[in-house]
Design a protein around this motif. Structure first.
Motif, mmCIF file in Angstrom:
data_model
loop_
_atom_site.group_PDB
_atom_site.id
_atom_site.type_symbol
_atom_site.label_atom_id
_atom_site.label_comp_id
_atom_site.label_asym_id
_atom_site.label_seq_id
_atom_site.Cartn_x
_atom_site.Cartn_y
_atom_site.Cartn_z
ATOM 1 N N MET A 26 1.276 4.295 -2.850
ATOM 2 C CA MET A 26 1.154 5.734 -2.597
ATOM 3 C C MET A 26 2.387 6.479 -3.091
ATOM 4 O O MET A 26 2.286 7.553 -3.676
ATOM 5 C CB MET A 26 0.937 5.997 -1.098
ATOM 6 C CG MET A 26 -0.427 5.564 -0.624
ATOM 7 S SD MET A 26 -0.900 6.048 1.063
ATOM 8 C CE MET A 26 0.572 6.129 1.976
ATOM 9 N N TYR A 68 -3.589 12.551 -8.758
ATOM 10 C CA TYR A 68 -2.912 11.597 -7.868
ATOM 11 C C TYR A 68 -3.919 10.634 -7.235
ATOM 12 O O TYR A 68 -3.734 9.415 -7.251
ATOM 13 C CB TYR A 68 -2.144 12.359 -6.796
ATOM 14 C CG TYR A 68 -1.561 11.498 -5.703
ATOM 15 C CD1 TYR A 68 -0.684 10.465 -5.992
ATOM 16 C CD2 TYR A 68 -1.898 11.710 -4.375
ATOM 17 C CE1 TYR A 68 -0.144 9.670 -4.988
ATOM 18 C CE2 TYR A 68 -1.362 10.927 -3.363
ATOM 19 C CZ TYR A 68 -0.488 9.910 -3.678
ATOM 20 O OH TYR A 68 0.040 9.128 -2.693
ATOM 21 N N LYS A 111 0.834 -1.208 0.000
ATOM 22 C CA LYS A 111 0.000 0.000 0.000
ATOM 23 C C LYS A 111 0.870 1.261 0.000
ATOM 24 O O LYS A 111 0.624 2.203 -0.750
ATOM 25 C CB LYS A 111 -0.926 0.044 1.223
ATOM 26 C CG LYS A 111 -1.825 -1.145 1.413
ATOM 27 C CD LYS A 111 -2.700 -1.392 0.236
ATOM 28 C CE LYS A 111 -3.575 -2.615 0.510
ATOM 29 N NZ LYS A 111 -3.927 -3.349 -0.677
ATOM 30 N N LEU A 149 -4.406 6.505 -7.686
ATOM 31 C CA LEU A 149 -4.510 5.564 -6.557
ATOM 32 C C LEU A 149 -5.793 4.736 -6.659
ATOM 33 O O LEU A 149 -5.794 3.543 -6.370
ATOM 34 C CB LEU A 149 -4.482 6.311 -5.218
ATOM 35 C CG LEU A 149 -3.125 6.718 -4.683
ATOM 36 C CD1 LEU A 149 -3.282 7.492 -3.377
ATOM 37 C CD2 LEU A 149 -2.227 5.523 -4.463
ATOM 38 N N PHE A 151 -3.736 -0.751 -4.259
ATOM 39 C CA PHE A 151 -4.214 0.155 -3.210
ATOM 40 C C PHE A 151 -5.738 0.074 -3.068
ATOM 41 O O PHE A 151 -6.269 -0.016 -1.968
ATOM 42 C CB PHE A 151 -3.790 1.594 -3.529
ATOM 43 C CG PHE A 151 -4.032 2.559 -2.418
ATOM 44 C CD1 PHE A 151 -3.134 2.663 -1.377
ATOM 45 C CD2 PHE A 151 -5.174 3.354 -2.394
ATOM 46 C CE1 PHE A 151 -3.354 3.544 -0.327
ATOM 47 C CE2 PHE A 151 -5.400 4.236 -1.361
ATOM 48 C CZ PHE A 151 -4.495 4.325 -0.321
ATOM 49 N N LEU A 196 2.828 9.309 -6.479
ATOM 50 C CA LEU A 196 2.967 10.653 -5.920
ATOM 51 C C LEU A 196 3.550 11.600 -6.974
ATOM 52 O O LEU A 196 4.534 11.278 -7.645
ATOM 53 C CB LEU A 196 3.890 10.599 -4.696
ATOM 54 C CG LEU A 196 3.851 11.772 -3.743
ATOM 55 C CD1 LEU A 196 2.467 11.897 -3.112
ATOM 56 C CD2 LEU A 196 4.882 11.593 -2.654
ATOM 57 N N VAL A 248 -3.688 10.536 5.406
ATOM 58 C CA VAL A 248 -2.358 10.823 4.876
ATOM 59 C C VAL A 248 -2.179 12.332 4.797
ATOM 60 O O VAL A 248 -3.065 13.045 4.323
ATOM 61 C CB VAL A 248 -2.174 10.191 3.476
ATOM 62 C CG1 VAL A 248 -0.793 10.504 2.924
ATOM 63 C CG2 VAL A 248 -2.409 8.699 3.517
#
Length: 197
Positions: free
Chosen positions: A110, A151, A106, A155, A161, A114, A132
């Protein structure tokens, strides 16, 4: 000295013979002195080499003794501070090892998606909610909301994820006073099962 022997006369030069013997003797003495000095010089060089070798070996030995002494001290500290491992600690460690892969994947997802010049500064997980926080540098177009939305969309489309966190939402995107930094935070929810199970 002249000797008469029949009709022939012989002339012997005893001084020349004596001088030749003296020169030969001097030459032998000089050779003996040179050889003696050479042997003495070799002996002195051998002593110097042996002394330097012994000094180097003693230096290495001192270093190694210091290392052994430090290791002994560390071992004594270790044995003095040794903790008793309980059965529950081992079970907890085994449990964490099984879950480590889940969180590692996970977090890797991320990080993978990014945006450039954005960083995650912290995250918490509690009651099926992953929160987050992070910051980034705003680009000249000042489209930080679009960048963060892209972003989150990446995800959402990443099954690594999104198979656990089914819902993502941007909570905050705040441009700092200096105008170059953007602070953000988002939440990821899961309703199927807890990540800690």
């Amino acid at each position: 000295m002249i000797a008469k022997s029949g009709l022939s006369l012989y002339r012997l030069n005893l001084i020349r013979d004596l001088r030749e013997r003296e020169v030969k003797s001097e030459r032998q003495q000089r050779l003996a002195v040179i050889l003696g000095l050479g042997c003495f010089g070799f002996f002195v060089l051998s002593l110097l080499y042996s002394g330097l070798t012994i000094a180097q070996m003693e230096h290495v030995l001192t270093i190694e003794k210091d290392k052994v002494h430090r290791l002994q001290q560390e071992y004594q500290k270790y044995t003095a501070a040794r903790l008793i491992v309980d059965k529950s600690d081992i079970e907890l460690l085994n449990d964490l090892q099984g879950k480590g892969g889940l969180w590692t994947k996970k977090l890797a997802s991320m990080a993978k998606h990014l945006p450039e010049n954005y960083w995650i500064t912290g995250f918490t997980y509690n009651n099926n909610l992953l929160k987050v926080t992070g910051y980034g540098y705003a680009n000249p177009q000042q489209d930080q909301l679009l960048v963060l939305d892209q972003y989150l969309n990446r995800l959402r489309s990443d099954t690594t994820f999104s198979n656990t966190f089914t819902k993502l939402q941007l909570n905050m995107a705040d441009r700092k006073e200096d105008g170059t930094r953007v602070a953000f935070d988002f939440s990821a929810f899961t309703s199927k099962w807890k990540v800690s199970q």
